[in-house]
Design an enzyme around this catalytic site. Sequence first.
Site, PDB file in Angstrom:
ATOM      1  N   GLU B  54       0.816  -1.382   0.192  1.00  0.00           N
ATOM      2  CA  GLU B  54       0.012   0.003   0.192  1.00  0.00           C
ATOM      3  C   GLU B  54       0.981   1.349  -0.041  1.00  0.00           C
ATOM      4  O   GLU B  54       0.562   2.389  -0.642  1.00  0.00           O
ATOM      5  CB  GLU B  54      -1.085   0.074   1.225  1.00  0.00           C
ATOM      6  CG  GLU B  54      -1.962  -0.986   1.070  1.00  0.00           C
ATOM      7  CD  GLU B  54      -1.822  -2.190   1.797  1.00  0.00           C
ATOM      8  OE1 GLU B  54      -0.598  -2.615   2.377  1.00  0.00           O
ATOM      9  OE2 GLU B  54      -2.276  -3.103   1.961  1.00  0.00           O
ATOM     10  N   HIS B 123     -10.487  -4.533  10.819  1.00  0.00           N
ATOM     11  CA  HIS B 123     -11.055  -4.449   9.254  1.00  0.00           C
ATOM     12  C   HIS B 123     -12.257  -3.890   9.251  1.00  0.00           C
ATOM     13  O   HIS B 123     -12.978  -3.758   8.326  1.00  0.00           O
ATOM     14  CB  HIS B 123     -11.377  -6.096   9.060  1.00  0.00           C
ATOM     15  CG  HIS B 123     -10.001  -6.718   8.565  1.00  0.00           C
ATOM     16  ND1 HIS B 123      -8.996  -6.922   9.181  1.00  0.00           N
ATOM     17  CD2 HIS B 123      -9.662  -7.264   7.320  1.00  0.00           C
ATOM     18  CE1 HIS B 123      -8.132  -7.624   8.820  1.00  0.00           C
ATOM     19  NE2 HIS B 123      -8.449  -7.849   7.474  1.00  0.00           N
TER      20      HIS B 123
END
Lengths: 348, 343
Positions: B54, B123
């Site tokens: 990322e 998450h």
Amino acid sequence: MVELELYKAMVRARAFELVLAEFWEAGAISGEMHLGTGEEAVAAGVTRHLRSGDAVSLDHRPTPVLTLLGVDLQLMLAEMLGREDGLCRGRGGHMHLFSKTHLAASSGIVGSSGPLAAGFALTAKLLRPGNIAVAFFGEGAMNQGMLMESMNLAVAWKLPLLFVCKDNQWAITTRSVDVTAGSLLERAAGFGLPCQEVDGLDVMAVAETAGDVIGQMRKNPQPFFLLARTSRLDSHQMGDPMRRMAQHPVGEGGKTFGNVTKHLLAPRGSGPVTRIKSLMHLLALLGDSRKDVREHKTDPLFLTRQQLEQAGQDTESIEQDVARQMEQLVDSVQVDSPAGGAHGKHDL
Amino acid sequence: MANMTFSAAIDRAVMEAMAADECVIIMGEDVHMLRSAHYTRFGQQRVFPAPISESSFVGAAVGAAMSGLRPIVEVMLVDFVGVAMDAVLNHMAKIETFSGGKWTCPLVVRTACGGGYGDGGQHEQTLWGMFASIPGLTIVVPSNPADAYGLMKTAIAHDGPVIFLEHKLLSESWLEFLGRLGRQTVAFDVPAAGAQGDVPANMDSLPFGQAIVRRTGNALTIVSLGVGLHRALEAADQLAEHGVDCEVIDLRCLQPLDARTVIESVSKTGRLLVVDEDYKSCGLSGELAAIVLESGLSPHYARVCLEQTIPYARHLEAEALPNTQRIVEAALRLAAGEKQRDV
């Protein structure tokens, strides 16, 4: 006999994964479920050589290693059912399992096991000489900066850190080879890390290599990179849409491929060659996703069982023993199941 | 007029933008599968599956945007933006200011957020308040397909960085990928009006910074966004039965924030209740209190927010996230509080 002990460890790890799968299918475990089926030989081969005071950092498939480190299976199962009497009081879930007693921590952030293990290894070096830290991660994580940085750190600080790369060749639904430059061994070697490749489906090979390496690390604190080829028998996560599509192209794949077909022919966009290339790539991935399945040549448990049976060993009694333990485990959880996992809606 | 899911509306906006402008590209993890229709139509020169890196590919999106492309960079879950935070905080947000306004960074960070399906606290965060605190970013949180479509159109056309957050309880494709996974044995409290709806045929872009009053009322203003908006509307129905007539505002954007719509409503009702799925401290809920105070109003105020790390267990998660019951209770206390003082 070492082979049989390792086999037993693998059977235990597999059996617990399959218990989790059953509860997940029943809806009693919520969210994603990344099984470690296919990684049992690596888990068994490495954990065999770990001892009290060693620390491990784990990824989103933490359960085989935790099972073999001796974390209470009832606590782990209760955790995943979201219960107050679970390992982390129902707060963590399967990607966030922590056992301070075992110095074992897991995380759902890909690559994060590297830096954490570097800290564990630093503590071992300063406070517990002779102990080591182990970081488990997949080859997908090898492209995370934080993991590569922790390799550099481990070499620069001479940390007793064993990097265990479980190479199943998949980064979620992407083939790792398509997004990874160079060779992983050479990459690690570029940091000055001593490296070795091992067949991660061969539990004896893993155990022998890990034993040698860990033995050396205890005497002389330094990091090591172990690259172990594994498989991903139950896909990235259970119910992975990619494998479902591959298995049921008409039902599951119908909607997706209807949309793909529509846009395959839409005006404006790339030329036909490019479009066909994309489509072929997607179809190839669906085909690939079916290659790693249980009872197959990529299944470490199957391979070990085969070897042992050829050598005349009794694997069946081991499997029956473990099966009985798992039945007891499931019963023990069912008996005093309070709210259950998914809102208490599902009886187990 | 076309009826579609929340995720299909966003995909359509992206598809149209890609067809109209070849500088619009997609990059991110698994985008060949997640956006298979885009991948097939535009091919490997426009849709780039990324490694799990990322910090690198979000950073690369900044560079690509600065040099002529218009990237839509997909970071699967907003929690994972943590890995790429330097590109967000120190780069995309600052380029325009650092260059004296001479260099812009037209990119969209598309990312799924929010809880309600039992995936644990790493998450399921929203984090929009944290992003909104950084000058230079536009933060979009749509609550229905039409807004999602219009705001994505605007985001792609915008000359600065936009964080586009799609809530997983609204986005059927994300909920399927992370929560249901083919199972018939799990249930989710999906707001039907947010997950599917009409997108007008002539709809084009929807301007940033325009909140909308979803329900009018005189007794209490509830401000929310995303899934919280739907919980607030449900609570407002129940509160009406208790004689509390609520006005419900959907912010749609955190940055720019439509202070005027909020202030106008609060000046009428005298009571402000913020429903925010993000963390309570130092975020949107406090910001809204500050905005109304700065405008000279002194309303009665309360908030229903996330006050802890999201627990994995679904019954604990349901209590931790702003739910209808908590909103109703807070609103009743807010309404009763003033009545008692009036006496």
